[in-house]
Design a protein around this motif. Sequence first.
Motif, PDB file in Angstrom:
ATOM      1  N   ALA A 317       0.428  -1.343   0.126  1.00 56.80           N
ATOM      2  CA  ALA A 317       0.032  -0.032   0.485  1.00 56.80           C
ATOM      3  C   ALA A 317       0.598   1.472   0.183  1.00 56.80           C
ATOM      4  CB  ALA A 317      -0.828  -0.138   0.915  1.00 56.80           C
ATOM      5  N   CYS A 318       1.876   0.809   0.686  1.00 53.17           N
ATOM      6  CA  CYS A 318       3.236   2.405   0.249  1.00 53.17           C
ATOM      7  C   CYS A 318       3.996   2.532  -0.509  1.00 53.17           C
ATOM      8  CB  CYS A 318       3.707   2.257   1.940  1.00 53.17           C
ATOM      9  SG  CYS A 318       3.241   2.621   3.185  1.00 53.17           S
ATOM     10  N   SER A 319       3.802   1.772  -1.364  1.00 57.40           N
ATOM     11  CA  SER A 319       4.510   1.456  -2.460  1.00 57.40           C
ATOM     12  C   SER A 319       3.886   2.431  -3.591  1.00 57.40           C
ATOM     13  CB  SER A 319       4.607   0.641  -3.235  1.00 57.40           C
ATOM     14  OG  SER A 319       4.383  -0.605  -3.319  1.00 57.40           O
ATOM     15  N   GLN A 320       2.164   2.476  -3.444  1.00 61.06           N
ATOM     16  CA  GLN A 320       1.641   2.777  -4.678  1.00 61.06           C
ATOM     17  C   GLN A 320       1.158   4.710  -3.672  1.00 61.06           C
ATOM     18  OE1 GLN A 320      -1.986   0.415  -3.313  1.00 61.06           O
ATOM     19  NE2 GLN A 320      -2.346  -1.140  -4.898  1.00 61.06           N
ATOM     20  N   LEU A 321       0.693   4.650  -2.806  1.00 60.92           N
ATOM     21  CA  LEU A 321       1.087   5.892  -2.101  1.00 60.92           C
ATOM     22  C   LEU A 321       2.232   6.529  -2.687  1.00 60.92           C
ATOM     23  CD1 LEU A 321       0.167   5.319   1.534  1.00 60.92           C
ATOM     24  CD2 LEU A 321      -1.353   6.545   0.197  1.00 60.92           C
ATOM     25  N   VAL A 322       3.564   6.159  -2.683  1.00 52.87           N
ATOM     26  CA  VAL A 322       4.931   6.881  -3.124  1.00 52.87           C
ATOM     27  C   VAL A 322       3.996   7.386  -4.583  1.00 52.87           C
ATOM     28  CG1 VAL A 322       6.922   6.813  -4.283  1.00 52.87           C
ATOM     29  CG2 VAL A 322       6.122   6.009  -2.432  1.00 52.87           C
ATOM     30  N   ASP A 323       3.416   7.136  -5.469  1.00 51.76           N
ATOM     31  CA  ASP A 323       2.859   7.133  -6.691  1.00 51.76           C
ATOM     32  C   ASP A 323       2.044   8.329  -6.359  1.00 51.76           C
ATOM     33  OD1 ASP A 323       4.773   5.205  -7.874  1.00 51.76           O
ATOM     34  OD2 ASP A 323       3.087   4.029  -8.491  1.00 51.76           O
ATOM     35  N   MET A 324       1.601   7.787  -5.336  1.00 53.06           N
ATOM     36  CA  MET A 324      -0.312   8.487  -5.369  1.00 53.06           C
ATOM     37  C   MET A 324      -0.136   9.824  -5.008  1.00 53.06           C
ATOM     38  SD  MET A 324      -2.770   5.656  -4.351  1.00 53.06           S
ATOM     39  CE  MET A 324      -4.364   6.309  -4.840  1.00 53.06           C
ATOM     40  N   VAL A 325       0.629  10.335  -3.558  1.00 54.90           N
ATOM     41  CA  VAL A 325       0.579  11.868  -2.968  1.00 54.90           C
ATOM     42  C   VAL A 325       0.945  12.691  -3.784  1.00 54.90           C
ATOM     43  CG1 VAL A 325       0.237  10.629  -0.734  1.00 54.90           C
ATOM     44  CG2 VAL A 325       2.645  10.441  -1.787  1.00 54.90           C
ATOM     45  N   PRO A 326       0.332  13.968  -3.032  1.00 54.21           N
ATOM     46  CA  PRO A 326       0.708  15.206  -4.078  1.00 54.21           C
ATOM     47  C   PRO A 326       1.982  15.516  -3.952  1.00 54.21           C
ATOM     48  CG  PRO A 326      -0.970  15.550  -2.192  1.00 54.21           C
ATOM     49  CD  PRO A 326      -0.345  14.065  -2.338  1.00 54.21           C
ATOM     50  N   THR A 327       2.135  15.580  -3.390  1.00 56.37           N
ATOM     51  CA  THR A 327       3.581  16.628  -3.030  1.00 56.37           C
ATOM     52  C   THR A 327       5.176  15.743  -2.796  1.00 56.37           C
ATOM     53  OG1 THR A 327       3.113  16.841  -0.432  1.00 56.37           O
ATOM     54  CG2 THR A 327       2.189  18.755  -1.662  1.00 56.37           C
ATOM     55  N   ASN A 328       6.414  15.772  -2.900  1.00 55.72           N
ATOM     56  CA  ASN A 328       7.652  15.489  -2.929  1.00 55.72           C
ATOM     57  C   ASN A 328       7.411  15.376  -1.388  1.00 55.72           C
ATOM     58  OD1 ASN A 328       8.472  14.080  -5.185  1.00 55.72           O
ATOM     59  ND2 ASN A 328       9.246  16.160  -6.122  1.00 55.72           N
ATOM     60  N   ASP A 329       7.328  16.165  -0.478  1.00 53.80           N
ATOM     61  CA  ASP A 329       7.581  15.978   0.844  1.00 53.80           C
ATOM     62  C   ASP A 329       6.622  14.581   1.232  1.00 53.80           C
ATOM     63  OD1 ASP A 329       8.038  18.463   1.511  1.00 53.80           O
ATOM     64  OD2 ASP A 329       6.677  19.631   1.230  1.00 53.80           O
ATOM     65  N   ALA A 330       5.488  14.123   1.383  1.00 58.48           N
ATOM     66  CA  ALA A 330       4.929  12.661   1.427  1.00 58.48           C
ATOM     67  C   ALA A 330       5.267  11.800   0.858  1.00 58.48           C
ATOM     68  CB  ALA A 330       3.489  13.318   1.465  1.00 58.48           C
ATOM     69  N   LYS A 331       5.875  12.479  -0.679  1.00 60.96           N
ATOM     70  CA  LYS A 331       6.149  10.923  -1.548  1.00 60.96           C
ATOM     71  C   LYS A 331       7.987  10.733  -0.968  1.00 60.96           C
ATOM     72  CE  LYS A 331       4.517  12.525  -5.792  1.00 60.96           C
ATOM     73  NZ  LYS A 331       3.832  11.388  -6.272  1.00 60.96           N
ATOM     74  N   PHE A 332       8.540  10.924  -0.488  1.00 57.86           N
ATOM     75  CA  PHE A 332      10.059  11.108   0.369  1.00 57.86           C
ATOM     76  C   PHE A 332       9.290  10.095   1.086  1.00 57.86           C
ATOM     77  CE2 PHE A 332      12.513  15.091  -1.259  1.00 57.86           C
ATOM     78  CZ  PHE A 332      12.445  14.223  -2.904  1.00 57.86           C
ATOM     79  N   PHE A 333       9.029  11.169   2.491  1.00 57.79           N
ATOM     80  CA  PHE A 333       8.573   9.790   3.430  1.00 57.79           C
ATOM     81  C   PHE A 333       7.365   8.954   3.076  1.00 57.79           C
ATOM     82  CE2 PHE A 333       5.651   7.814   7.188  1.00 57.79           C
ATOM     83  CZ  PHE A 333       6.509   8.239   8.589  1.00 57.79           C
ATOM     84  N   GLN A 334       6.773   8.344   2.142  1.00 59.86           N
ATOM     85  CA  GLN A 334       6.356   7.083   1.658  1.00 59.86           C
ATOM     86  C   GLN A 334       7.689   6.494   1.845  1.00 59.86           C
ATOM     87  OE1 GLN A 334       3.560   5.929   2.479  1.00 59.86           O
ATOM     88  NE2 GLN A 334       3.332   7.141   3.770  1.00 59.86           N
ATOM     89  N   SER A 335       8.855   6.760   0.969  1.00 61.52           N
ATOM     90  CA  SER A 335       9.598   5.760   0.410  1.00 61.52           C
ATOM     91  C   SER A 335       9.910   4.957   1.536  1.00 61.52           C
ATOM     92  CB  SER A 335      10.451   6.415  -0.056  1.00 61.52           C
ATOM     93  OG  SER A 335      10.784   7.637  -0.068  1.00 61.52           O
ATOM     94  N   THR A 336      10.225   6.063   2.295  1.00 65.61           N
ATOM     95  CA  THR A 336      10.771   5.787   3.847  1.00 65.61           C
ATOM     96  C   THR A 336       9.801   4.295   4.397  1.00 65.61           C
ATOM     97  OG1 THR A 336       9.987   6.873   5.543  1.00 65.61           O
ATOM     98  CG2 THR A 336      12.321   7.174   4.552  1.00 65.61           C
ATOM     99  N   GLN A 337       8.508   4.269   4.286  1.00 64.33           N
ATOM    100  CA  GLN A 337       8.090   3.703   5.138  1.00 64.33           C
ATOM    101  C   GLN A 337       7.380   2.407   4.373  1.00 64.33           C
ATOM    102  OE1 GLN A 337       4.486   5.012   5.657  1.00 64.33           O
ATOM    103  NE2 GLN A 337       3.075   2.967   6.849  1.00 64.33           N
ATOM    104  N   VAL A 338       7.954   2.860   2.601  1.00 61.13           N
ATOM    105  CA  VAL A 338       8.087   1.154   1.752  1.00 61.13           C
ATOM    106  C   VAL A 338       9.134   0.588   2.800  1.00 61.13           C
ATOM    107  CG1 VAL A 338       8.380  -0.092  -0.268  1.00 61.13           C
ATOM    108  CG2 VAL A 338       6.948   2.526   0.218  1.00 61.13           C
ATOM    109  N   VAL A 339      10.393   1.357   3.151  1.00 63.40           N
ATOM    110  CA  VAL A 339      11.115   0.385   3.645  1.00 63.40           C
ATOM    111  C   VAL A 339      11.262  -0.148   4.920  1.00 63.40           C
ATOM    112  CG1 VAL A 339      13.461   0.778   3.965  1.00 63.40           C
ATOM    113  CG2 VAL A 339      12.982   2.129   2.360  1.00 63.40           C
ATOM    114  N   ASP A 340      10.495   0.530   5.646  1.00 62.97           N
ATOM    115  CA  ASP A 340      10.261   0.280   7.418  1.00 62.97           C
ATOM    116  C   ASP A 340       9.215  -1.238   6.930  1.00 62.97           C
ATOM    117  OD1 ASP A 340      11.339   1.981   8.250  1.00 62.97           O
ATOM    118  OD2 ASP A 340       9.647   3.007   8.385  1.00 62.97           O
TER     119      ASP A 340
END
Length: 549
Positions: A317-340
């Motif tokens: 789900a988080c890997s999808q959110l990296v694509d979907m969230v509107p800002t790079n602030d959110a995309k950067f964080f979601q990329s870390t959650q994928v790893v987590d």
Amino acid sequence: MKLVFIYGAAASGKLTVARELAALTGLAVFHNHLIVDAVGSVFPFGSDRFIRLREVFWLAMFREAAEAGQSIIFTFAPEATVAPDFPHRARKTIEAFGGELIIVRLTLPVDEQERRIGNAGRSEFGKAPLSGTTAPASRPVYRMRDSDAFSRLDDRHIARGTYHRGSHDRQHLRPLIRMVPVATLTPRSSCSGVKEGEPGKPRGFIRTKGMEHPNPTQHQVESRFNTLFQRDYAVHAADMRRLYENAKRDQWNAASDIDWTAPVDLEAGIFADGLIDGYGSEFWDKLDGSTRRRLNLEFSCWRLSQFLHGEEGAMLACSQLVDMVPTNDAKFFQSTQVVDEARHTEVLSRYLTEKCGGRIYPIADNLRLLFDQLLGEGKWFIKTVGLQLIAETFAVGMFRMLAETAQDPLLRSICQRIVADESRHMGFSVLGLPDVIRGLDGAELRELEDFTVEACRLVMRGMFPRAAFEAAGFSEQRIAEVKRIRAEAARTNDYVYFRTVFKREMYTQVTGNLKKVGLMTPRIADQLRTLGFDPEVDGRSRNLAANSP
């Protein structure tokens, strides 16, 4: 469990068809006018309270029938006061318990409808006649197909074909009957004295255990979402960037930061015994030491398996959110959650494989349904509510409790590390959702409310670990006894101390986070009360999971 959902225009013969089908199959008929008349006796038709209560009662009946494995026939007349997505929510409600929706649409020509409207039999439920004629009805045609009100349901939920029905000719219902397995439609009278699961005999209305998984280790989920290629690299949300910095700072390695050389004494137990259903009861007191140890092992592995599947689903789900969230602030964080989430999947799978003899149980139905919905959802803020606001809150509470109470020191250390990560994930929703929720229009907010309540129901109602009790050698009779004790404990809140504390803190956290993001609307508050919450106080449960599967 099957819900045969018969709908059509006025005078199309919904109740007549339902009664004939019931006579052939033994299924109960749930006529929508029973609820309409009951609610309408207090609140005016079409008022806000009328609309809300009518749907609550409808869905509550579906949910209870699905939990009980009771197949039913429901008659329904789509009209302007019913939300267009009501059939979709009906489907989700019964599928949460392994049920199946079968939709039947009845149609007839307009001139035939006018002739039939005046039929005296319609007065039974206060149906208003539209003409004075009572001419006998000719044989109508009814087609099983979708309409605008059912457009959100995919083809597998729509029964297709054309059938003819005469007032005294039940053979024309046979094609519909063939769509429902005979085991489900066995009449009540033929099932007297038959026990659940008894081989070679009809099962009557007993619910099939679990969903059918052709491959228990994988399945495909259809997902539709847009990828936003964001090329604005300025910082727009400083708090979100700080969360991202914290995530980079606090990374850990599941392979090297966990002491995998530490032994695990399975005989000593993994979870605290107080977490096991039935603990503290007369049932538990009668178990010998060997049985308690075996049950602790299997129960702990079953529960850890569900955490494992949840972490895998969260990673996707988080890997999808990296694509979907509107800002790079959110995309950067979601990329870390994928790893987590990948790291959590790695560490839990390794613990179960290396330390617990490979005891990885299949995913539970509630959990699978939740993640199927999350992964198939095309709006990022709905996906975030379901994952970070609801599921992660539950995960934080559970992992924190295990970090404090698990009997195995290695598991305690693993859970302590996971808790730190999950707390960040929950923080993402608190930072990222308020502005979005404030900007939703009425239809979008209603959709989000519905999803939120459904996610809470799937997460909070709990899942009974039948497979663990079976693996520990318990009979059907003893498992039924445990379920009874579990239900009684839920009704009375008679839990061991730390389970009581966990529930109180978790429900408080859920309601608190909903309020923080602006999602504790009156409609959600009303629905949460049906789950046992008191949103006005502290979210403490009164009767949650009293009838959990």
